[in-house]
Design a protein around this motif. Structure first.
Motif, short mmCIF file in Angstrom:
data_model
loop_
_atom_site.label_atom_id
_atom_site.label_comp_id
_atom_site.label_asym_id
_atom_site.label_seq_id
_atom_site.Cartn_x
_atom_site.Cartn_y
_atom_site.Cartn_z
N UNK A 22 3.61 5.24 -5.86
CA UNK A 22 2.63 4.39 -5.20
C UNK A 22 3.01 4.25 -3.73
N UNK A 23 2.05 4.43 -2.86
CA UNK A 23 2.30 4.35 -1.43
C UNK A 23 2.47 2.90 -1.01
N UNK A 24 3.02 2.69 0.16
CA UNK A 24 3.19 1.33 0.71
C UNK A 24 1.84 0.65 0.86
N UNK A 25 0.85 1.41 1.32
CA UNK A 25 -0.50 0.85 1.49
C UNK A 25 -1.09 0.40 0.15
N UNK A 26 -0.91 1.23 -0.88
CA UNK A 26 -1.42 0.88 -2.21
C UNK A 26 -0.71 -0.35 -2.76
N UNK A 27 0.61 -0.41 -2.56
CA UNK A 27 1.38 -1.55 -3.05
C UNK A 27 0.93 -2.83 -2.36
#
Length: 198
Positions: free
Chosen positions: A1-6
């Motif tokens: 999971x990307x930082x943006x998604x998190x």
């Protein structure tokens, strides 16, 4: 999971937490208890974090109201079986509406009594409100006769809302709700209507 998604997931979870906490506070202590300060204390976030999700208390009330309309729609749809809508189905619909309001007084207030910032009967009306209205229109429109279906349904809805509001305010005895609903349905859905005669 990307930082943006998190971060997006965390934001969505905070949003849900704010709404559910506001709703819980309102159902337990009334809407006067729902303040940004009290919400911040309950969810253990700062007030600026709350304001990053909602600009005002009214927006929080609106978010709670949207949940309420989704739940009311589900209750109304579940009350009416598939197929022709007869008096029995309309009776079930009316009871589902009044039961929902009785079980969820603070939620009902958020939907209909408090300033929630949601536009009704407008192009900008949010989908949950439209779907709630449609859950009334679908089973009732065939009973409108020569009346415009929208006006027929709005008047039936207004009568249900009036019964709920006056009963909750203690203006009418709560033990007579079933009799009032029968009287209302008798006026809107005649006992010898085309569907009942079949």
């Amino acid at each position: 999971m990307s930082v943006h998604e998190r971060k997006a997931r965390e934001r969505a979870n905070r949003h849900k937490l704010i709404v559910s906490t506001a709703r819980e506070l309102a159902e337990t202590h009334g809407w006067d208890a729902v303040t940004t300060r009290r919400l911040a204390e309950r969810i253990e976030y700062s007030q600026p974090v709350l304001y990053s999700h909602f600009r005002s208390r009214n927006e929080i009330v609106g978010a709670v109201a949207l949940e309420g309309f989704a739940e009311l729609t589900a209750a109304l749809r579940a009350a009416v079986p598939e197929g022709p809508v007869d008096r029995e189905a309309v009776t079930a619909l009316a009871h589902a509406y009044t039961d929902f309001a009785e079980r969820n007084p603070a939620l009902y207030d958020a939907m209909f009594s408090l300033d929630n910032g949601l536009p009704f009967a407008d192009e900008a009306t949010p989908a949950p409100l439209r779907e709630g209205y449609q859950a009334l229109l679908d089973p009732l429109q065939d009973h409108a006769g020569s009346d415009a279906p929208g006006l027929f349904v709005e008047t039936f809805w207004a009568a249900l809302h009036g019964l709920v509001t006056l009963t909750r305010a203690g203006r009418m005895p709560a033990d007579q709700v079933p009799q009032r609903l029968t009287l209302l349905i008798d006026r809107f859905i005649p006992r010898r209507g085309p569907r009942d005669a079949a």
